[in-house]
Scaffold this motif. Structure first.
Motif, PDB file in Angstrom:
ATOM      1  N   UNK A 186       0.850  -1.193   0.000  1.00 36.52           N
ATOM      2  CA  UNK A 186       0.000   0.000   0.000  1.00 36.52           C
ATOM      3  C   UNK A 186       0.884   1.240   0.000  1.00 36.52           C
ATOM      4  N   UNK A 187       0.917   1.904  -1.127  1.00 31.85           N
ATOM      5  CA  UNK A 187       1.750   3.088  -1.300  1.00 31.85           C
ATOM      6  C   UNK A 187       1.357   3.737  -2.618  1.00 31.85           C
ATOM      7  N   UNK A 188       1.948   4.887  -2.893  1.00 34.89           N
ATOM      8  CA  UNK A 188       1.619   5.597  -4.125  1.00 34.89           C
ATOM      9  C   UNK A 188       2.849   6.044  -4.901  1.00 34.89           C
ATOM     10  N   UNK A 189       4.007   5.523  -4.555  1.00 34.05           N
ATOM     11  CA  UNK A 189       5.211   5.847  -5.304  1.00 34.05           C
ATOM     12  C   UNK A 189       6.250   4.748  -5.080  1.00 34.05           C
ATOM     13  N   UNK A 190       7.146   4.649  -6.048  1.00 34.02           N
ATOM     14  CA  UNK A 190       8.244   3.683  -5.973  1.00 34.02           C
ATOM     15  C   UNK A 190       9.533   4.364  -6.404  1.00 34.02           C
ATOM     16  N   UNK A 191      10.659   3.814  -5.935  1.00 37.94           N
ATOM     17  CA  UNK A 191      11.972   4.267  -6.368  1.00 37.94           C
ATOM     18  C   UNK A 191      12.908   3.073  -6.380  1.00 37.94           C
ATOM     19  N   UNK A 192      13.895   3.093  -7.275  1.00 34.45           N
ATOM     20  CA  UNK A 192      14.856   1.992  -7.324  1.00 34.45           C
ATOM     21  C   UNK A 192      16.129   2.435  -8.036  1.00 34.45           C
ATOM     22  N   UNK A 193      17.208   1.672  -7.791  1.00 37.47           N
ATOM     23  CA  UNK A 193      18.431   1.793  -8.582  1.00 37.47           C
ATOM     24  C   UNK A 193      18.778   0.446  -9.214  1.00 37.47           C
ATOM     25  N   UNK A 194      17.820  -0.468  -9.211  1.00 39.64           N
ATOM     26  CA  UNK A 194      18.030  -1.801  -9.777  1.00 39.64           C
ATOM     27  C   UNK A 194      17.712  -1.822 -11.263  1.00 39.64           C
ATOM     28  N   UNK A 195      18.625  -2.330 -12.094  1.00 37.42           N
ATOM     29  CA  UNK A 195      18.309  -2.495 -13.510  1.00 37.42           C
ATOM     30  C   UNK A 195      17.367  -3.684 -13.713  1.00 37.42           C
ATOM     31  N   UNK A 196      16.674  -3.667 -14.846  1.00 35.96           N
ATOM     32  CA  UNK A 196      15.796  -4.779 -15.179  1.00 35.96           C
ATOM     33  C   UNK A 196      14.466  -4.773 -14.462  1.00 35.96           C
ATOM     34  N   UNK A 197      14.132  -3.659 -13.815  1.00 38.35           N
ATOM     35  CA  UNK A 197      12.861  -3.517 -13.100  1.00 38.35           C
ATOM     36  C   UNK A 197      12.099  -2.345 -13.702  1.00 38.35           C
ATOM     37  N   UNK A 198      10.821  -2.549 -13.978  1.00 34.97           N
ATOM     38  CA  UNK A 198       9.954  -1.456 -14.400  1.00 34.97           C
ATOM     39  C   UNK A 198       9.075  -1.041 -13.229  1.00 34.97           C
ATOM     40  N   UNK A 199       9.109   0.226 -12.892  1.00 38.22           N
ATOM     41  CA  UNK A 199       8.213   0.780 -11.880  1.00 38.22           C
ATOM     42  C   UNK A 199       6.922   1.196 -12.576  1.00 38.22           C
ATOM     43  N   UNK A 200       5.793   0.717 -12.085  1.00 45.09           N
ATOM     44  CA  UNK A 200       4.532   0.984 -12.749  1.00 45.09           C
ATOM     45  C   UNK A 200       3.529   1.719 -11.869  1.00 45.09           C
ATOM     46  N   UNK A 201       2.865   2.715 -12.461  1.00 48.84           N
ATOM     47  CA  UNK A 201       1.848   3.515 -11.780  1.00 48.84           C
ATOM     48  C   UNK A 201       0.567   3.479 -12.609  1.00 48.84           C
ATOM     49  N   UNK A 202      -0.557   3.191 -11.963  1.00 48.88           N
ATOM     50  CA  UNK A 202      -1.852   3.173 -12.624  1.00 48.88           C
ATOM     51  C   UNK A 202      -2.581   4.497 -12.399  1.00 48.88           C
ATOM     52  N   UNK A 203      -3.218   5.001 -13.450  1.00 49.12           N
ATOM     53  CA  UNK A 203      -4.009   6.226 -13.321  1.00 49.12           C
ATOM     54  C   UNK A 203      -5.240   6.167 -14.219  1.00 49.12           C
ATOM     55  N   UNK A 204      -6.203   7.015 -13.895  1.00 51.11           N
ATOM     56  CA  UNK A 204      -7.394   7.193 -14.737  1.00 51.11           C
ATOM     57  C   UNK A 204      -7.965   8.577 -14.441  1.00 51.11           C
ATOM     58  N   UNK A 205      -7.159   9.584 -14.559  1.00 53.25           N
ATOM     59  CA  UNK A 205      -7.370  11.019 -14.334  1.00 53.25           C
ATOM     60  C   UNK A 205      -6.315  11.586 -13.393  1.00 53.25           C
ATOM     61  N   UNK A 206      -5.864  10.792 -12.404  1.00 49.68           N
ATOM     62  CA  UNK A 206      -4.801  11.267 -11.520  1.00 49.68           C
ATOM     63  C   UNK A 206      -3.513  11.467 -12.313  1.00 49.68           C
ATOM     64  N   UNK A 207      -2.532  12.073 -11.669  1.00 54.60           N
ATOM     65  CA  UNK A 207      -1.295  12.457 -12.349  1.00 54.60           C
ATOM     66  C   UNK A 207      -0.219  11.387 -12.173  1.00 54.60           C
ATOM     67  N   UNK A 208       0.266  10.803 -13.286  1.00 48.69           N
ATOM     68  CA  UNK A 208       1.440   9.940 -13.190  1.00 48.69           C
ATOM     69  C   UNK A 208       2.700  10.794 -13.348  1.00 48.69           C
ATOM     70  N   UNK A 209       3.673  10.590 -12.471  1.00 48.74           N
ATOM     71  CA  UNK A 209       4.930  11.329 -12.555  1.00 48.74           C
ATOM     72  C   UNK A 209       6.076  10.319 -12.594  1.00 48.74           C
ATOM     73  N   UNK A 210       6.917  10.436 -13.617  1.00 49.88           N
ATOM     74  CA  UNK A 210       8.098   9.585 -13.744  1.00 49.88           C
ATOM     75  C   UNK A 210       9.342  10.433 -13.495  1.00 49.88           C
ATOM     76  N   UNK A 211      10.298   9.874 -12.760  1.00 51.24           N
ATOM     77  CA  UNK A 211      11.506  10.591 -12.338  1.00 51.24           C
ATOM     78  C   UNK A 211      12.746   9.816 -12.773  1.00 51.24           C
TER      79      UNK A 211
END
Length: 253
Positions: A88-113
């Protein structure tokens, strides 16, 4: 097959994408690239849609996701993380290669960093509750704990509901003015007792105030473009039984 998706020049050659509703296998109101695990869609169709997103972005990568709760918690994905879990969270961060961080939206704002130099990435789901609670600030803090430097972080704001489509009441406006009177600039006049909220601009301002100097805004309105994007508010206005979710992803090679 090739499926369409949007990218942001600010993120450079970091594998990423803002995926909409085209190129998937779901049908009916959820057609076609519905990636929402809580949408009521056939799980097999959702799994295929999510597989297509991953293969289009970073072939062979594992997809990490969340049980999003409109909060401000950021989860760090490390070598001990269970990628099948949905914390249960609303953001992810990593320094691992080979991993895709995924965010679901349907009007809310997706932000990629991304901090390309440090090899650290992040992704955040910023609905209005999470945005005002500081979900983007939490993402930046988590990235810094992994070695990112704030001055080197670029952020891309993806498809979300646009100001022309986002009518809110006076109580909503007052929540933001109570937090900071300067937030008045994100509201335009609407019908009596209402205003139009520019959530993308608000999120961008939060990022700028936190020290991010490279910020891209895609400008797509998920509510207004039914062919390209899922929209919770549009589905409610049309009395649809369910609504799909689009997936935004970022990864490291």
């Amino acid at each position: 097959m090739t499926i369409p998706f949007d990218t942001a020049a600010a993120l450079g050659d970091i594998p990423h994408g803002f995926f909409g509703r085209r190129g998937g296998v779901s049908t009916g109101e959820l057609a076609a690239l519905n990636c929402g695990l809580g949408s009521g869609d056939d799980p097999a169709l959702i799994a295929e849609n999510r597989r297509r997103v991953a293969e289009a972005t970073l072939p062979g990568a594992a997809l990490a996701g969340l049980y999003q709760v409109h909060g401000n918690r950021c989860v760090i994905i490390d070598e001990d993380s269970d990628l099948a879990a949905r914390p249960e969270a609303d953001a992810l961060a990593t320094n691992r290669p080979g991993i895709l961080l995924g965010i679901l939206t349907a009007d809310c704002v997706p932000v990629l960093f991304a901090d390309r130099e440090a090899g650290v990435i992040g992704a955040a789901h910023a609905g209005w509750k999470g945005a005002i609670a500081g979900v983007t600030d939490a993402t930046l803090d988590a990235m810094e704990s992994l070695g990112a430097r704030r001055k080197d972080i670029a952020a891309a704001i993806g498809p979300c509901i646009g100001r022309a489509s986002y009518e809110v009441d006076e109580g909503f406006v007052q929540r933001f003015l109570s937090d900071d009177p300067a937030n008045e600039r994100f509201f335009a006049a609407g019908r009596a007792g209402h205003a139009m909220f520019d959530i993308a601009a608000y999120v961008a301002a939060r990022l700028a105030a936190a020290g991010v100097t490279r910020i891209a805004i895609g400008g797509q309105d998920t509510y207004a473009d039914a062919e390209s994007w899922f929209s919770y508010r549009r589905a409610c206005h049309k009395n649809e039984n369910s609504y799909g979710r689009q997936l935004s992803v970022i990864g490291l090679r």
